[in-house]
Design a protein around this motif. Structure first.
Motif, PDB file in Angstrom:
ATOM      1  N   THR A  36     -11.160   1.321  -2.243  1.00 22.13           N
ATOM      2  CA  THR A  36     -11.839   0.881  -3.456  1.00 22.13           C
ATOM      3  C   THR A  36     -13.213   1.527  -3.503  1.00 22.13           C
ATOM      4  O   THR A  36     -14.045   1.295  -2.631  1.00 22.13           O
ATOM      5  N   THR A  75     -13.112   1.005  -8.420  1.00 18.35           N
ATOM      6  CA  THR A  75     -11.908   1.786  -8.728  1.00 18.35           C
ATOM      7  C   THR A  75     -11.021   1.827  -7.495  1.00 18.35           C
ATOM      8  O   THR A  75     -11.411   2.381  -6.461  1.00 18.35           O
ATOM      9  N   CYS A  78      -5.310   5.052  -4.729  1.00 16.33           N
ATOM     10  CA  CYS A  78      -4.180   4.942  -3.813  1.00 16.33           C
ATOM     11  C   CYS A  78      -3.389   6.252  -3.823  1.00 16.33           C
ATOM     12  O   CYS A  78      -3.075   6.778  -4.901  1.00 16.33           O
ATOM     13  N   SER A  84       2.536   3.461  -7.381  1.00 15.90           N
ATOM     14  CA  SER A  84       1.660   2.666  -8.256  1.00 15.90           C
ATOM     15  C   SER A  84       1.708   1.186  -7.902  1.00 15.90           C
ATOM     16  O   SER A  84       0.717   0.472  -8.088  1.00 15.90           O
ATOM     17  N   CYS A  87      -0.947   0.451  -5.427  1.00 13.29           N
ATOM     18  CA  CYS A  87      -2.254   0.489  -6.079  1.00 13.29           C
ATOM     19  C   CYS A  87      -2.501  -0.816  -6.838  1.00 13.29           C
ATOM     20  O   CYS A  87      -3.577  -1.415  -6.741  1.00 13.29           O
ATOM     21  N   GLN A  88      -1.498  -1.287  -7.562  1.00 18.13           N
ATOM     22  CA  GLN A  88      -1.624  -2.539  -8.312  1.00 18.13           C
ATOM     23  C   GLN A  88      -1.782  -3.727  -7.365  1.00 18.13           C
ATOM     24  O   GLN A  88      -2.536  -4.654  -7.651  1.00 18.13           O
ATOM     25  N   ALA A  91      -5.351  -3.680  -6.190  1.00 14.38           N
ATOM     26  CA  ALA A  91      -6.221  -4.090  -7.303  1.00 14.38           C
ATOM     27  C   ALA A  91      -6.162  -5.605  -7.492  1.00 14.38           C
ATOM     28  O   ALA A  91      -7.181  -6.236  -7.796  1.00 14.38           O
ATOM     29  N   CYS A 115      -3.219   0.674 -14.325  1.00 12.52           N
ATOM     30  CA  CYS A 115      -3.033   1.611 -13.215  1.00 12.52           C
ATOM     31  C   CYS A 115      -2.468   2.911 -13.791  1.00 12.52           C
ATOM     32  O   CYS A 115      -1.470   2.892 -14.511  1.00 12.52           O
ATOM     33  N   THR A 116      -3.153   4.032 -13.511  1.00 15.47           N
ATOM     34  CA  THR A 116      -2.725   5.323 -14.037  1.00 15.47           C
ATOM     35  C   THR A 116      -2.666   6.350 -12.904  1.00 15.47           C
ATOM     36  O   THR A 116      -3.294   6.175 -11.861  1.00 15.47           O
ATOM     37  N   TYR A 117      -1.928   7.414 -13.147  1.00 14.79           N
ATOM     38  CA  TYR A 117      -1.836   8.503 -12.173  1.00 14.79           C
ATOM     39  C   TYR A 117      -2.813   9.600 -12.568  1.00 14.79           C
ATOM     40  O   TYR A 117      -2.889   9.990 -13.729  1.00 14.79           O
ATOM     41  N   PHE A 124      -3.039   7.354  -7.590  1.00 15.77           N
ATOM     42  CA  PHE A 124      -3.030   6.337  -8.628  1.00 15.77           C
ATOM     43  C   PHE A 124      -4.401   5.671  -8.631  1.00 15.77           C
ATOM     44  O   PHE A 124      -5.009   5.483  -7.574  1.00 15.77           O
ATOM     45  N   CYS A 126      -6.782   2.422 -10.364  1.00 12.41           N
ATOM     46  CA  CYS A 126      -6.818   1.170 -11.117  1.00 12.41           C
ATOM     47  C   CYS A 126      -8.281   0.709 -11.189  1.00 12.41           C
ATOM     48  O   CYS A 126      -8.860   0.329 -10.169  1.00 12.41           O
TER      49      CYS A 126
END
Length: 157
Positions: A36, A75, A78, A84, A87-88, A91, A115-117, A124, A126
């Protein structure tokens, strides 16, 4: 203002969340797990532009203070290989921390983005933004020409 970022990083580390200070654009380190990144988006000094005189400390030092409001971006980054969902999940852990207490600040709220790439860093991402309130206290030297110590405390009601 750096004390706000330091307070957030301390709370994350205490919760077992790997974190790092957000740095300007540059080469991305090779990640083995979620990290993070923490950075200050904006900070606003409330009321007066300068520190207000609040009295003396028990040790006899003059004490000054200022109320702050700030937005801190967290942010979650990951590696793509973890997916993803990981990553979520990380987050969500950060959001859980933001639902509780962070020493030295009052958490007003937070927002969490999707969450985006990111192909550029092959990770990823988030984003979360925490809205904070805090008081910064300062003590001055004997001549009261410069502040010598700063302390961050949560909002006083």
């Amino acid at each position: 203002m750096e004390q706000l970022v330091t307070a957030m990083m301390g709370a994350l580390a205490q919760a077992g969340i790997v974190c790092a200070r957000q740095t300007p654009q540059g080469q991305m380190p090779q990640l083995r797990g979620p990290v993070t990144a923490v950075g200050l988006v904006a900070a606003r000094a409330m009321e007066h532009a300068f520190y207000e005189y609040l009295g003396q400390t028990p040790e006899g030092e003059n004490l000054f203070g200022k109320r702050l409001e700030a937005d801190v971006r967290l942010t979650v980054v990951c590696p793509r290989t973890l997916g993803s969902a990981r990553c979520q999940q990380e987050a969500a852990r950060v959001a859980e921390l933001l639902s509780g207490q962070v020493a030295g600040v009052t958490l007003v709220g937070y927002t969490m983005g999707a969450c985006t790439y990111d192909a550029g860093c092959d990770c990823f991402l988030c984003p979360l933004t925490a809205q904070l309130k805090a008081y910064v206290y300062a003590t001055a030297n004997e001549d009261e020409t410069e502040f010598t110590d700063f302390m961050l405390k949560g909002e006083i009601r």
